[in-house]
Design an enzyme around this catalytic site. Structure first.
Site, PDB file in Angstrom:
ATOM      1  N   CYS A  70       0.767  -1.131  -0.025  1.00 59.53           N
ATOM      2  CA  CYS A  70      -0.010  -0.014  -0.141  1.00 59.53           C
ATOM      3  C   CYS A  70       0.903   1.334   0.062  1.00 59.53           C
ATOM      4  O   CYS A  70       1.923   1.193   0.673  1.00 59.53           O
ATOM      5  CB  CYS A  70      -0.862   0.086   1.386  1.00 59.53           C
ATOM      6  SG  CYS A  70      -2.051  -1.273   1.271  1.00 59.53           S
ATOM      7  N   ASP A  71       0.378   2.192  -0.382  1.00 62.03           N
ATOM      8  CA  ASP A  71       0.919   3.583  -0.351  1.00 62.03           C
ATOM      9  C   ASP A  71      -0.097   4.426  -0.406  1.00 62.03           C
ATOM     10  O   ASP A  71      -0.933   4.522  -1.188  1.00 62.03           O
ATOM     11  CB  ASP A  71       2.110   3.665  -1.459  1.00 62.03           C
ATOM     12  CG  ASP A  71       2.809   4.839  -1.260  1.00 62.03           C
ATOM     13  OD1 ASP A  71       3.798   4.851  -0.353  1.00 62.03           O
ATOM     14  OD2 ASP A  71       2.497   6.141  -1.910  1.00 62.03           O
TER      15      ASP A  71
END
EC number: 3.6.1.9
Length: 198
Positions: A70-71
């Protein structure tokens, strides 16, 4: 075929807590991917590329796992903001964010090793920031919390005091959209409940 291991390619304690809260105990591996390699002015492209790169960076450590990367970034007035570099930047950022509406983008990538598939999606949530005094901004930045977060605030921490409302997915602002995760797992043929308390 047994259920694959559930791996979180993230150093974020908030993402791990979100998963634990819904009954998933992930194996945590920090990718240490150099985010500065990716340069783009498109928020969706940026978070999706970084999420995929983080997951891919740790994939060689596993043979048969689901690897989630994730980012997150905040888009405010057309400008992309990640974690502030230092307290001065965080103060200036909050002076800019005060009373404004931003959009929190979180890219999600799942590498499904058993099926040799990669899914990449983005969730966007609108965040309405409170009007803040300079004194409150400095006090908040002095806690150190904003320096650890994309957008310089943690909704699940003290930063929650300075968010008037959100439109969209709540957990997305914390770093991982639980509804989107469920949908992506379903698309790969898994029930999210299969990963409870393994």
């Amino acid at each position: 075929m047994g259920l694959p291991q559930f791996v979180l390619a993230s150093a974020s304690p908030a993402r791990r807590r979100l998963l634990q809260m819904v009954g998933i105990e992930p194996i945590v591996r920090v990718s240490n991917f150099d985010e500065s390699q990716i340069q783009t002015e498109n928020a969706t492209e940026l978070v999706e590329t970084l999420a995929r790169c983080k997951a891919e960076a740790i994939a060689p450590q596993f043979d048969s796992a689901l690897i989630v990367g994730c980012d997150s970034v905040l888009l405010l007035n057309g400008e992309i903001h990640g974690k502030p570099e230092n307290a001065e930047v965080a103060i200036a950022r909050w002076q800019h964010m005060s009373g404004q509406v931003g959009e929190l983008y979180t890219g999600h990538a799942i590498i499904d090793q058993p099926q040799q598939q990669i899914l990449v999606r983005t969730q966007v949530t609108r965040v309405y920031f409170a009007q803040m005094s300079d004194r409150a901004i400095r006090a908040y930045v002095a806690t150190g919390e904003p320096l650890k977060c994309a957008g310089a605030f943690a909704l699940e921490g003290r930063g929650g005091l300075f968010v008037d409302k959100i439109e969209g997915c709540h957990s997305n602002v914390i770093g991982l959209s639980l509804p989107l995760l469920r949908q992506m797992l379903s698309q790969l043929g898994y029930e999210v409940t299969e990963f409870w308390d393994r």
